[in-house]
Design an enzyme around this catalytic site. Structure first.
Site, PDB file in Angstrom:
ATOM      1  N   HIS A  32      65.450  35.446  23.332  1.00  0.00           N
ATOM      2  CA  HIS A  32      66.542  34.402  23.493  1.00  0.00           C
ATOM      3  C   HIS A  32      66.165  33.251  23.096  1.00  0.00           C
ATOM      4  O   HIS A  32      65.496  32.408  24.061  1.00  0.00           O
ATOM      5  CB  HIS A  32      66.942  34.753  25.024  1.00  0.00           C
ATOM      6  CG  HIS A  32      68.529  33.738  25.216  1.00  0.00           C
ATOM      7  ND1 HIS A  32      69.814  34.630  25.358  1.00  0.00           N
ATOM      8  CD2 HIS A  32      68.819  32.740  25.202  1.00  0.00           C
ATOM      9  CE1 HIS A  32      70.465  33.973  25.517  1.00  0.00           C
ATOM     10  NE2 HIS A  32      70.096  32.702  25.280  1.00  0.00           N
ATOM     11  N   TYR A 158      77.357  37.425  28.603  1.00  0.00           N
ATOM     12  CA  TYR A 158      76.797  36.284  29.532  1.00  0.00           C
ATOM     13  C   TYR A 158      78.097  36.259  30.448  1.00  0.00           C
ATOM     14  O   TYR A 158      79.224  35.781  30.016  1.00  0.00           O
ATOM     15  CB  TYR A 158      76.694  34.949  28.759  1.00  0.00           C
ATOM     16  CG  TYR A 158      76.077  33.875  29.410  1.00  0.00           C
ATOM     17  CD1 TYR A 158      75.353  34.033  30.390  1.00  0.00           C
ATOM     18  CD2 TYR A 158      76.134  32.534  28.769  1.00  0.00           C
ATOM     19  CE1 TYR A 158      74.730  32.907  31.373  1.00  0.00           C
ATOM     20  CE2 TYR A 158      75.255  31.679  29.378  1.00  0.00           C
ATOM     21  CZ  TYR A 158      74.818  31.770  30.561  1.00  0.00           C
ATOM     22  OH  TYR A 158      74.032  30.550  31.123  1.00  0.00           O
ATOM     23  N   ASP A 258      65.021  30.776  25.833  1.00  0.00           N
ATOM     24  CA  ASP A 258      66.217  29.927  25.823  1.00  0.00           C
ATOM     25  C   ASP A 258      66.051  28.507  25.168  1.00  0.00           C
ATOM     26  O   ASP A 258      66.866  27.624  25.251  1.00  0.00           O
ATOM     27  CB  ASP A 258      66.704  29.598  27.209  1.00  0.00           C
ATOM     28  CG  ASP A 258      68.219  29.228  27.280  1.00  0.00           C
ATOM     29  OD1 ASP A 258      68.863  29.620  26.231  1.00  0.00           O
ATOM     30  OD2 ASP A 258      68.573  28.682  28.243  1.00  0.00           O
TER      31      ASP A 258
HETATM   32  O1  LIG Z   1      74.096  28.139  30.241  1.00  0.00           O
HETATM   33  C1  LIG Z   1      74.472  27.541  29.287  1.00  0.00           C
HETATM   34  O2  LIG Z   1      74.838  26.420  28.886  1.00  0.00           O
HETATM   35  C2  LIG Z   1      73.957  28.365  27.986  1.00  0.00           C
HETATM   36  C3  LIG Z   1      74.743  28.123  26.815  1.00  0.00           C
HETATM   37  C4  LIG Z   1      74.544  28.890  25.674  1.00  0.00           C
HETATM   38  C5  LIG Z   1      75.314  28.517  24.526  1.00  0.00           C
HETATM   39  O3  LIG Z   1      76.137  27.646  24.307  1.00  0.00           O
HETATM   40  O4  LIG Z   1      75.374  29.505  23.515  1.00  0.00           O
HETATM   41  O5  LIG Z   1      73.692  29.675  25.614  1.00  0.00           O
HETATM   42  C6  LIG Z   1      73.046  29.979  26.740  1.00  0.00           C
HETATM   43  O6  LIG Z   1      72.221  31.112  26.520  1.00  0.00           O
HETATM   44  C7  LIG Z   1      73.070  29.326  28.018  1.00  0.00           C
END
Ligand SMILES: O=C(O)c1cc(C(=O)O)oc(=O)c1
Length: 309
Positions: A32, A158, A258
């Site tokens: 990720h 998510y 991340d």
């Molecule tokens: O929690 C977040 O802000 C976030 C945002 C994004 C995205 O903008 O894709 O991706 C992630 O894995 C986590």
């Protein structure tokens, strides 16, 4: 050439991460991470909810090598909307060492899905976090499911813990493997054995093809300490949650950095110290081998004879 102004208060990724004390097993996969732009080459989407700093494929691959990962999975970030070109550019430059997760809209032509597959995309992401995207109607998500089915992709989801009850039936009706981002974002101020996290574990128990990324302690932690200043036992309040998932579902857990950590506000972790979080949630070499190598290889490189060291 487009110049973008970062969201006010934006924290840039750590410029000088330490080397992890924990040595990742050979063939470890960061499942990720994202690329952001660079905005001048790959403009951010008009519908985005934040404007990040740049985080290029070269910077991502340099971090991969520095930390000791062999491969990466680049997840389409919401700031690029459904324009997957920055992510695909990273995959094409990776010598086969990166796979991707795309964002698709309803009505995507099969030729485009095929081109994404050939570039290394193996999943789509459905995002239900309201501060990041405007909700897509279920009909549109179903259209996407139909289009990716022939390619054997999975669906990365998510969502936040408070929304699981409402989403559960819909998610379980998706006839493709699911991969849950960031442990479904538990409130780690609550009891890891309490009803909210039990409901999440129960969701994972509902089907054997639901995977879970035990990622993002830096987002979830309430009491730290942060992965900074040599702290190799960071985010202790997240450990009991992640450990429960790793121990109950050792063959369906994934880990990732991340990087470049969009939307953090309190601090930006040192990615080397973040890797040192892993042995706290996967306490044995066997669990770590599955979490970091065997599971991601099965999901993203099922045809590889053996992982590259
Ligand atoms: O929690 C977040 O802000 C976030 C945002 C994004 C995205 O903008 O894709 O991706 C992630 O894995 C986590």
């Amino acid at each position: 050439m487009t110049n973008f102004e970062k969201t006010s208060g934006w924290l840039d990724w750590h410029a000088d991460p330490s080397r992890p004390a924990f040595r990742l097993p050979a063939g470890a996969v960061d499942t990720h991470c994202h690329v952001f732009g660079p905005g001048a080459e790959f403009p951010f989407a008009p519908e985005r909810k934040y404007t990040p700093c740049d985080a290029s494929k070269d910077q991502l691959f340099a971090l991969r090598d520095h930390l000791g990962f062999a491969r990466t999975v680049v997840v389409q970030a919401t700031c690029h909307g459904a324009d997957n070109s920055a992510m695909v550019d990273a995959l094409r430059a990776s010598d086969g060492l990166a796979r991707g997760v795309a964002t698709l809209r309803a009505g995507t032509a099969d030729a485009e899905v095929r081109a994404l597959h050939e570039a290394g995309v193996r999943g789509v992401r459905f995002n239900f976090v309201k501060r990041l995207v405007d909700a897509a109607p279920p009909d549109e998500l179903w259209d996407v499911v139909e289009r990716i089915k022939p390619y054997g992709w999975h669906v990365v989801v998510y969502f936040e813990a408070a929304d699981l009850a409402e989403l559960r039936d819909f998610l379980l009706s998706i006839p493709l493997p699911l991969v849950v981002d960031h442990m479904g974002r538990p409130d780690v101020g609550k009891d890891p054995h309490g009803p909210e996290f039990e409901a999440f574990l129960d969701f994972l128990r509902a089907r054997e093809d639901i995977w879970c990324k035990v990622t993002c302690p830096e987002r979830l932690s309430l009491s730290g300490p942060p992965a900074l200043d040599g702290q190799r036992a960071a985010y202790r309040d997240v450990v009991p949650f992640a450990r429960r998932v790793v121990e109950e579902f050792p063959d369906r857990v994934l880990w990732g950095t991340d990087w470049p950590h969009p939307n953090l506000t309190g601090h930006m972790p040192d990615d080397g110290l973040l890797v040192d979080f892993v042995p706290h949630i996967a306490p044995t070499p066997e669990l770590r081998q599955r979490l970091l190598v065997d599971n991601p290889m099965r999901l993203y490189w099922p045809d590889a004879d053996r992982p590259h060291a």
